[in-house]
Structure formats: structure tokens, C-alpha cells
Write a protein that holds these residues in place. Structure first.
Motif, PDB file in Angstrom:
ATOM      1  N   CYS A 153      13.568  10.843  -6.371  1.00  0.00           N
ATOM      2  CA  CYS A 153      12.311  10.109  -6.116  1.00  0.00           C
ATOM      3  C   CYS A 153      11.482   9.927  -7.490  1.00  0.00           C
ATOM      4  O   CYS A 153      11.280  11.084  -8.055  1.00  0.00           O
ATOM      5  CB  CYS A 153      11.715  10.797  -4.838  1.00  0.00           C
ATOM      6  SG  CYS A 153       9.956  10.078  -4.633  1.00  0.00           S
ATOM      7  N   GLN A 154      10.820   8.950  -7.743  1.00  0.00           N
ATOM      8  CA  GLN A 154      10.139   8.809  -8.854  1.00  0.00           C
ATOM      9  C   GLN A 154       8.738   8.610  -8.512  1.00  0.00           C
ATOM     10  O   GLN A 154       7.759   8.401  -9.258  1.00  0.00           O
ATOM     11  CB  GLN A 154      10.549   7.709  -9.764  1.00  0.00           C
ATOM     12  CG  GLN A 154      11.888   7.501  -9.912  1.00  0.00           C
ATOM     13  CD  GLN A 154      12.289   8.653 -11.102  1.00  0.00           C
ATOM     14  OE1 GLN A 154      11.884   8.764 -12.045  1.00  0.00           O
ATOM     15  NE2 GLN A 154      13.599   9.513 -10.443  1.00  0.00           N
ATOM     16  N   CYS A 181       6.951   6.657  -6.761  1.00  0.00           N
ATOM     17  CA  CYS A 181       6.009   5.298  -7.175  1.00  0.00           C
ATOM     18  C   CYS A 181       5.475   4.955  -5.997  1.00  0.00           C
ATOM     19  O   CYS A 181       4.631   4.121  -5.755  1.00  0.00           O
ATOM     20  CB  CYS A 181       7.332   4.132  -7.289  1.00  0.00           C
ATOM     21  SG  CYS A 181       8.415   3.667  -6.010  1.00  0.00           S
ATOM     22  N   GLY A 182       5.810   5.618  -4.629  1.00  0.00           N
ATOM     23  CA  GLY A 182       4.957   5.589  -3.440  1.00  0.00           C
ATOM     24  C   GLY A 182       5.431   3.993  -2.528  1.00  0.00           C
ATOM     25  O   GLY A 182       4.919   3.835  -1.691  1.00  0.00           O
ATOM     26  N   CYS A 225       7.887   3.236  -0.792  1.00  0.00           N
ATOM     27  CA  CYS A 225       8.295   3.527   0.564  1.00  0.00           C
ATOM     28  C   CYS A 225       7.002   3.999   1.462  1.00  0.00           C
ATOM     29  O   CYS A 225       7.463   3.942   2.597  1.00  0.00           O
ATOM     30  CB  CYS A 225       9.376   4.289   0.672  1.00  0.00           C
ATOM     31  SG  CYS A 225       9.105   6.090  -0.129  1.00  0.00           S
ATOM     32  N   CYS A 264      13.249   0.771  -4.794  1.00  0.00           N
ATOM     33  CA  CYS A 264      12.824   2.113  -4.972  1.00  0.00           C
ATOM     34  C   CYS A 264      13.420   2.412  -6.326  1.00  0.00           C
ATOM     35  O   CYS A 264      14.434   2.247  -6.843  1.00  0.00           O
ATOM     36  CB  CYS A 264      13.651   2.454  -3.857  1.00  0.00           C
ATOM     37  SG  CYS A 264      13.904   4.547  -4.277  1.00  0.00           S
TER      38      CYS A 264
HETATM   39  S1  SF4 Z   1      10.356   4.113  -3.121  1.00  0.00           S
HETATM   40 FE1  SF4 Z   1       9.914   5.858  -2.208  1.00  0.00          FE
HETATM   41  S2  SF4 Z   1      11.703   7.228  -2.550  1.00  0.00           S
HETATM   42 FE2  SF4 Z   1      11.826   5.590  -3.686  1.00  0.00          FE
HETATM   43  S3  SF4 Z   1      11.085   6.249  -6.071  1.00  0.00           S
HETATM   44 FE3  SF4 Z   1       9.233   5.315  -4.736  1.00  0.00          FE
HETATM   45  S4  SF4 Z   1       8.142   7.024  -3.552  1.00  0.00           S
HETATM   46 FE4  SF4 Z   1      10.482   7.642  -4.374  1.00  0.00          FE
END
Ligand code: SF4
Length: 148
Positions: free
Chosen positions: A20-21, A23-24, A26, A119
Motif C-alpha cells: 500500500c502506497q 494514496c487513499g 480505495c 491502486c
Molecule cells: S488504492 Fe488503497 S491499497 Fe492501493 S495504494 Fe492506494 S490506499 Fe493503498
């Protein structure tokens, strides 16, 4: 797709990388449901120092016989805070903790690769073995943990 049969038939038999990076993506934007079980509701309430009734009144909606976390106006999860991330990360629902290893995302290599647009953690970080992925996605692995 087979979920516990011949490993050679599954495209991810050599494992997949994910980290997980934060990024939010999801946690916000698209409307949908984040299902929570009664046990998860108990754990989340406890972690926030709230009585179950109080937590439920402010944060849950009933959908049929199930409960989902509510969304804020732009579709963001009620538990997501900008510049902070998930407020309940250590006790987040199974639906969240098993992402991106959902059966639908494992249908094909194409499905997995298409996820990259959404993602940022796909194909990055530690290698999840085939067995670990099966355990996460279908509850039928051997309990391996991800390898770096
Ligand atoms: S989409 Fe969700 S699981 Fe994927 S990197 Fe972003 S926060 Fe992490």
C-alpha cells in the motif's frame, strides 16, 4: 477460476507483489459498500473508545440484514481522513484488509494489471506467495506470510 485446485493453472502461481502506497483511492471517491460484521463493529467501537450503539448511530447504515460504513458527501469512507488516512487501520474490516487480493481482481492477469490505474501499490513491495494469496482471497492457503 479454480480457487484451490491445480496451482499450475493459476496465472499468479509465482505470487504477486503488493504494498500500500497510502494514496487513499480505495477509501474515497467511488460510491459503494464497506461491509462490517458484528465482530468488526465491536472491535472498531472498542478501538475508538465508543459504545457500540454510539459508533453505529454515527457511522453505520443498515442494508438489508447487513451493515456498511457510511460515506460522506463525495463518496469518501466515513473512517477516512485526508492527510491522515484510515482512522481504524489496525482494525479495518476484512473487505479492506484483503484488498487487492479479492477474487474479482485475481480473475486474470489483465484484471490485476488494470488495477494499477486505481491502486498505486500493485506490483510493488513484498512478494505474497501463491499460498498467502489463496489464504487472503479464499481462506484456503497454508498460512504463509508475505516475503520481501
Ligand atoms: S488504492 Fe488503497 S491499497 Fe492501493 S495504494 Fe492506494 S490506499 Fe493503498
Amino acid at each position: 477460476m479454480k480457487n484451490n485446485g491445480d496451482q499450475k493453472e493459476l496465472w499468479y502461481k509465482n505470487g504477486l507483489r503488493f504494498q500500500c502506497q497510502k494514496c487513499g483511492n480505495c477509501c474515497k471517491g467511488e460510491p459503494g459498500y464497506v461491509w462490517v460484521s458484528r465482530k468488526e463493529i465491536e472491535n472498531i467501537s472498542l478501538s475508538l473508545g465508543l459504545r457500540i450503539e454510539e459508533f453505529a448511530r454515527k457511522n453505520l447504515k443498515k442494508v438489508g440484514s447487513k451493515f456498511s460504513l457510511i460515506e460522506l458527501s463525495k463518496g469518501d469512507c466515513v473512517m477516512y481522513k485526508e492527510a491522515w488516512g484510515c482512522k481504524i487501520y489496525p482494525v479495518r474490516p476484512k473487505q479492506c484488509s484483503t484488498f487487492p487480493f479479492w477474487p474479482s481482481n485475481l480473475e486474470s492477469h489483465e484484471e490485476w494489471t488494470n488495477l494499477k490505474e486505481f491502486c498505486k501499490g500493485i506490483d510493488k513491495g513484498p512478494l505474497y506467495t501463491f499460498s498467502a494469496i489463496q489464504e487472503i482471497a479464499f481462506g484456503c492457503g497454508t498460512g504463509d506470510t508475505p516475503r520481501s
